[in-house]
Motif scaffolding. Structure first.
Motif, PDB file in Angstrom:
ATOM      1  N   HIS A  57      -1.408   4.386   7.472  1.00  6.19           N
ATOM      2  CA  HIS A  57      -1.798   4.784   6.346  1.00  6.19           C
ATOM      3  C   HIS A  57      -2.696   5.998   6.541  1.00  6.19           C
ATOM      4  O   HIS A  57      -2.742   7.111   5.924  1.00  6.19           O
ATOM      5  CB  HIS A  57      -2.532   3.562   5.583  1.00  6.19           C
ATOM      6  N   SER A 110      -2.141  10.106   5.845  1.00  4.49           N
ATOM      7  CA  SER A 110      -2.943  10.524   5.004  1.00  4.49           C
ATOM      8  C   SER A 110      -2.939  11.944   4.569  1.00  4.49           C
ATOM      9  O   SER A 110      -2.956  12.601   5.405  1.00  4.49           O
ATOM     10  CB  SER A 110      -4.641  10.122   5.367  1.00  4.49           C
ATOM     11  N   HIS A 146     -10.120  -2.767   6.978  1.00  2.00           N
ATOM     12  CA  HIS A 146     -10.561  -4.392   7.001  1.00  2.00           C
ATOM     13  C   HIS A 146      -9.413  -5.206   7.499  1.00  2.00           C
ATOM     14  O   HIS A 146      -8.385  -4.912   7.109  1.00  2.00           O
ATOM     15  CB  HIS A 146     -10.846  -4.511   5.488  1.00  2.00           C
ATOM     16  N   GLU A 172      -2.107  -0.314   8.732  1.00  2.00           N
ATOM     17  CA  GLU A 172      -3.097   0.133   8.132  1.00  2.00           C
ATOM     18  C   GLU A 172      -3.645   1.623   8.930  1.00  2.00           C
ATOM     19  O   GLU A 172      -3.938   2.678   8.432  1.00  2.00           O
ATOM     20  CB  GLU A 172      -4.339  -0.604   8.178  1.00  2.00           C
ATOM     21  N   THR A 226      -6.735  -3.815   4.557  1.00  2.00           N
ATOM     22  CA  THR A 226      -6.816  -3.091   3.710  1.00  2.00           C
ATOM     23  C   THR A 226      -7.211  -1.630   4.354  1.00  2.00           C
ATOM     24  O   THR A 226      -7.714  -1.841   5.705  1.00  2.00           O
ATOM     25  CB  THR A 226      -8.033  -3.250   2.725  1.00  2.00           C
ATOM     26  N   TYR A 227      -6.922  -0.475   3.827  1.00  2.00           N
ATOM     27  CA  TYR A 227      -7.251   0.697   4.288  1.00  2.00           C
ATOM     28  C   TYR A 227      -8.132   1.517   3.360  1.00  2.00           C
ATOM     29  O   TYR A 227      -7.452   1.576   1.973  1.00  2.00           O
ATOM     30  CB  TYR A 227      -6.154   1.334   4.637  1.00  2.00           C
ATOM     31  N   GLN A 228      -9.012   2.246   3.713  1.00  2.00           N
ATOM     32  CA  GLN A 228      -9.683   3.074   2.767  1.00  2.00           C
ATOM     33  C   GLN A 228     -10.247   4.316   3.446  1.00  2.00           C
ATOM     34  O   GLN A 228     -10.366   4.286   4.577  1.00  2.00           O
ATOM     35  CB  GLN A 228     -11.156   2.289   2.181  1.00  2.00           C
ATOM     36  N   GLN A 229     -10.194   5.409   2.852  1.00  2.00           N
ATOM     37  CA  GLN A 229     -10.845   6.592   3.462  1.00  2.00           C
ATOM     38  C   GLN A 229     -12.125   7.018   2.643  1.00  2.00           C
ATOM     39  O   GLN A 229     -11.980   7.393   1.260  1.00  2.00           O
ATOM     40  CB  GLN A 229     -10.040   7.617   3.394  1.00  2.00           C
ATOM     41  N   VAL A 230     -13.358   6.945   3.162  1.00  2.00           N
ATOM     42  CA  VAL A 230     -14.514   7.197   2.423  1.00  2.00           C
ATOM     43  C   VAL A 230     -15.194   8.093   2.999  1.00  2.00           C
ATOM     44  O   VAL A 230     -15.617   8.157   4.229  1.00  2.00           O
ATOM     45  CB  VAL A 230     -15.291   6.050   2.377  1.00  2.00           C
ATOM     46  N   HIS A 289     -12.058   6.998   7.917  1.00  2.05           N
ATOM     47  CA  HIS A 289     -11.035   5.830   7.980  1.00  2.05           C
ATOM     48  C   HIS A 289     -11.624   4.431   8.190  1.00  2.05           C
ATOM     49  O   HIS A 289     -12.213   4.460   9.271  1.00  2.05           O
ATOM     50  CB  HIS A 289     -10.069   6.007   9.028  1.00  2.05           C
ATOM     51  N   ILE A 290     -11.493   3.620   7.165  1.00  6.37           N
ATOM     52  CA  ILE A 290     -12.107   2.232   7.261  1.00  6.37           C
ATOM     53  C   ILE A 290     -10.879   1.278   7.118  1.00  6.37           C
ATOM     54  O   ILE A 290     -10.070   1.238   6.140  1.00  6.37           O
ATOM     55  CB  ILE A 290     -13.111   1.907   6.130  1.00  6.37           C
ATOM     56  N   GLU A 331       3.652   2.669  -0.136  1.00  7.17           N
ATOM     57  CA  GLU A 331       3.549   1.534   0.582  1.00  7.17           C
ATOM     58  C   GLU A 331       4.794   1.130   1.483  1.00  7.17           C
ATOM     59  O   GLU A 331       4.917   0.811   2.469  1.00  7.17           O
ATOM     60  CB  GLU A 331       3.221   0.301  -0.209  1.00  7.17           C
TER      61      GLU A 331
END
Length: 216
Positions: free
Chosen positions: A127, A131, A105, A124, A94-98, A102-103, A145
Motif C-alpha cells: 500500500h 501510494s 498496524h 500493507e 491496516t495501513y494509513q498515511q498521516v 506511513h503507519i 485492494e
C-alpha cells in the motif's frame, strides 16, 4: 461433452496480465519467488514487537521500499480472553498515511503465525509503495485492494498470499483461483516450474497451481 470452467474468467486474465506489465514497467520484480526461509528473512524467531519490526525491515528490503514506516500493534484482546465463537473474521492489519508518515498496524496474535503475518505486512507495505499511483494501475482506484494483493504476488510474495489464505480458511480480497493463476504467471514469466514453490504450499494450493499452469 462437458467442459470444465476456466480457473479465472477472461476479464480477470486480462487484468492480471495488464497488471504484470504495468508493475514490471514501473518497478523491478524479483527473478525468483520469495520463500519462507532464512535466505529471505534474517529476523530471528520471537513474538515480541522488536521481532515484528525486524520482520518488517526484511519485507521492506524484499520490496525495495526504503521509506520510513511506523509499525504499531493493533489493540486486540488476546485470543484466550475472547468469548465469541461466532466471529470468524478479524482485522489482520491496516495501513494509513498521516502527514506523510506511513503507519502500519499489525495483529500481535499473528506473531505465532508467521506466514499470515508476513503476508499481511507485505500487503500493507505494498500500500505504501503504491501510494499515489492507485489511479494509474489497471482497474484504477476501484480495484485498489485487489491490485495491492496482486502486486504482492507480482513482487514475489505469491507463496505467502496463497498459503496464508489457505491457513486462515478465508480468501480476503482475492479468490484463491485468482491467486493461483497470478502465481503461475509469475513463475511462467521466469521460466520456473511448480517445483520451485510446491514444498511451501499445501496440497490444496498445489492443485490450484497445477490447474492454473495448464490454463496459461
Amino acid at each position: 461433452m462437458f467442459w470444465s470452467r476456466p480457473i479465472v474468467e477472461e476479464e480477470t486474465r486480462r487484468w492480471i496480465t495488464n497488471s504484470f506489465e504495468w508493475f514490471e514497467s514501473n518497478f523491478q520484480p524479483p527473478t525468483q519467488p520469495i520463500l519462507p526461509t532464512k535466505a529471505f528473512f534474517k529476523a530471528p524467531s520471537g513474538t515480541d514487537h522488536k521481532t515484528a519490526k525486524l520482520i518488517l525491515n526484511d519485507i521492506k528490503n524484499l520490496l525495495n521500499f526504503n521509506q520510513h514506516v511506523e509499525l504499531q500493534p493493533l489493540n486486540i484482546l488476546p485470543v484466550e480472553y475472547r468469548h465469541s465463537y461466532q466471529n470468524t473474521s478479524e482485522i489482520a492489519g491496516t495501513y494509513q498515511q498521516v502527514g506523510g508518515t506511513h503507519i502500519i498496524h499489525y495483529n500481535p496474535e499473528h506473531m505465532h503465525h508467521p506466514i499470515q503475518l508476513i503476508c499481511t505486512m507485505a500487503h500493507e507495505v505494498m500500500h505504501a509503495k503504491l501510494s499515489g499511483l492507485e489511479s494509474q494501475m489497471p482497474g484504477g482506484k476501484e480495484l485498489h485492494e485487489l491490485s495491492t494483493d496482486l502486486a504482492c504476488i507480482i513482487a514475489g510474495f505469491g507463496v505467502f498470499q496463497m498459503q496464508s489464505a489457505d491457513d486462515a480458511g478465508w480468501s480476503g480480497y482475492m479468490r484463491q483461483p485468482t491467486r493461483a493463476y497470478a502465481l503461475a504467471m509469475f513463475l511462467n514469466r521466469r521460466k520456473l516450474g511448480i517445483e520451485s514453490v510446491s514444498a511451501y504450499l499445501s496440497s490444496r494450493c498445489q492443485k490450484l497451481l497445477i490447474r492454473a499452469f495448464k490454463e496459461l
